[in-house]
Motif scaffolding. Structure first.
Motif, PDB file in Angstrom:
ATOM      1  N   GLY A   1       0.820  -1.215   0.000  1.00 13.37           N
ATOM      2  CA  GLY A   1       0.000   0.000   0.000  1.00 13.37           C
ATOM      3  C   GLY A   1       0.848   1.256   0.000  1.00 13.37           C
ATOM      4  O   GLY A   1       1.998   1.250  -0.433  1.00 13.37           O
ATOM      5  N   GLY A   2       0.272   2.363   0.479  1.00 17.97           N
ATOM      6  CA  GLY A   2       1.015   3.612   0.503  1.00 17.97           C
ATOM      7  C   GLY A   2       0.102   4.819   0.602  1.00 17.97           C
ATOM      8  O   GLY A   2      -1.117   4.684   0.699  1.00 17.97           O
ATOM      9  N   PRO A   3       0.691   6.013   0.576  1.00 20.61           N
ATOM     10  CA  PRO A   3      -0.079   7.234   0.817  1.00 20.61           C
ATOM     11  C   PRO A   3      -1.012   7.615  -0.335  1.00 20.61           C
ATOM     12  O   PRO A   3      -0.733   7.358  -1.501  1.00 20.61           O
ATOM     13  CB  PRO A   3       1.012   8.297   0.989  1.00 20.61           C
ATOM     14  N   THR A   4      -2.115   8.270   0.033  1.00 15.67           N
ATOM     15  CA  THR A   4      -3.070   8.817  -0.932  1.00 15.67           C
ATOM     16  C   THR A   4      -2.549  10.153  -1.455  1.00 15.67           C
ATOM     17  O   THR A   4      -2.098  10.993  -0.686  1.00 15.67           O
ATOM     18  CB  THR A   4      -4.442   9.026  -0.258  1.00 15.67           C
ATOM     19  N   LEU A   5      -2.614  10.340  -2.769  1.00 17.54           N
ATOM     20  CA  LEU A   5      -2.236  11.624  -3.373  1.00 17.54           C
ATOM     21  C   LEU A   5      -3.463  12.409  -3.836  1.00 17.54           C
ATOM     22  O   LEU A   5      -3.530  13.614  -3.663  1.00 17.54           O
ATOM     23  CB  LEU A   5      -1.292  11.394  -4.549  1.00 17.54           C
ATOM     24  N   PHE A   6      -4.421  11.706  -4.442  1.00 15.62           N
ATOM     25  CA  PHE A   6      -5.643  12.331  -4.943  1.00 15.62           C
ATOM     26  C   PHE A   6      -6.812  11.394  -4.668  1.00 15.62           C
ATOM     27  O   PHE A   6      -6.670  10.182  -4.764  1.00 15.62           O
ATOM     28  CB  PHE A   6      -5.546  12.580  -6.455  1.00 15.62           C
ATOM     29  N   LYS A   7      -7.978  11.968  -4.354  1.00 12.65           N
ATOM     30  CA  LYS A   7      -9.157  11.131  -4.132  1.00 12.65           C
ATOM     31  C   LYS A   7     -10.418  11.882  -4.537  1.00 12.65           C
ATOM     32  O   LYS A   7     -10.450  13.110  -4.557  1.00 12.65           O
ATOM     33  CB  LYS A   7      -9.254  10.682  -2.682  1.00 12.65           C
ATOM     34  N   LYS A   8     -11.455  11.119  -4.855  1.00 15.16           N
ATOM     35  CA  LYS A   8     -12.736  11.693  -5.237  1.00 15.16           C
ATOM     36  C   LYS A   8     -13.836  10.823  -4.651  1.00 15.16           C
ATOM     37  O   LYS A   8     -13.792   9.591  -4.756  1.00 15.16           O
ATOM     38  CB  LYS A   8     -12.842  11.732  -6.773  1.00 15.16           C
TER      39      LYS A   8
END
Length: 204
Positions: free
Chosen positions: A132-139
């Motif tokens: 996994g890993g960090p979120t950069l963009f989300k909607k």
């Protein structure tokens, strides 16, 4: 004449098998019963299997089920498929897998979002921080189990476009977001997910 035809067939098969990308400008890649899954993908047969034209993956909260292509994605490509998350909350398309790094493009029911993130995937490890890993963009999007979604992903000139049902969209620059610019394709689930009508094509 038969000898010439046989030679032509053998040569075309060799060229296809030696091609370093999963699809070419002349031919898109599809998963069907006539396509041997093991010839193009690395996976655990207890976690992923193809029945008729449906690719099914299974995993769990502590062990995500992963399938990874043996060949790289083209530089510019488009991926289309239909998805049904029949159990649990996460389905992820792993883009441009290069060693341990990849781009996370995923649907997440708990947060009710589609997401682009920076991912890490250490094979054979379920430890926290090694997947996994960090979120950069989300909607925001309403996501449910046992419902089919149309997913489209496009990478063109280092720009990533990610959409669900042609209604919810995300996009970003691979270079500006410091994301993997080349590599393989994978799918990941923490429950059970079904994929149909998968098409991967090289675009100009």
């Amino acid at each position: 004449m038969k000898i010439k035809y046989s030679l032509l067939l053998v040569v075309s098969l060799i060229i296809t098998s030696c091609c370093s990308t999963i699809s070419t400008t002349k031919k898109e890649y599809k998963i069907t019963e006539t396509t041997p899954l093991k010839s193009n993908w690395n996976f655990n047969s207890k976690e992923w299997f193809l029945e008729k034209d449906t690719l099914t993956g299974t995993g769990g909260p502590m062990h995500w089920g992963v399938i990874e292509s043996k060949k790289k994605l083209p530089e510019n490509y488009e991926i289309d498929f239909k998805l049904n998350m029949t159990e649990e909350s996460l389905f992820e398309v792993m883009l441009n897998i290069d060693k341990d790094q990849y781009i996370r493009t995923y649907l997440y029911q708990i947060d009710q979002n589609i997401v682009i993130g920076k991912g890490v995937y250490k094979k054979n490890s379920d430890e926290y921080g090694k997947r996994g890993g960090p979120t950069l963009f989300k909607k925001a999007i309403k996501l449910e189990n046992n419902k089919w979604y149309s997913v489209k992903i496009r990478v063109s000139n280092q720009q990533l476009f990610f959409s669900v049902d042609n209604e919810t969209f995300l996009e970003c620059s691979l270079e500006k977001s410091n994301l993997s610019q080349k590599g393989k394709l994978g799918f990941l689930t923490n429950g059970e997910a079904k994929v149909i009508d998968l098409k991967i094509k090289n675009i100009q």
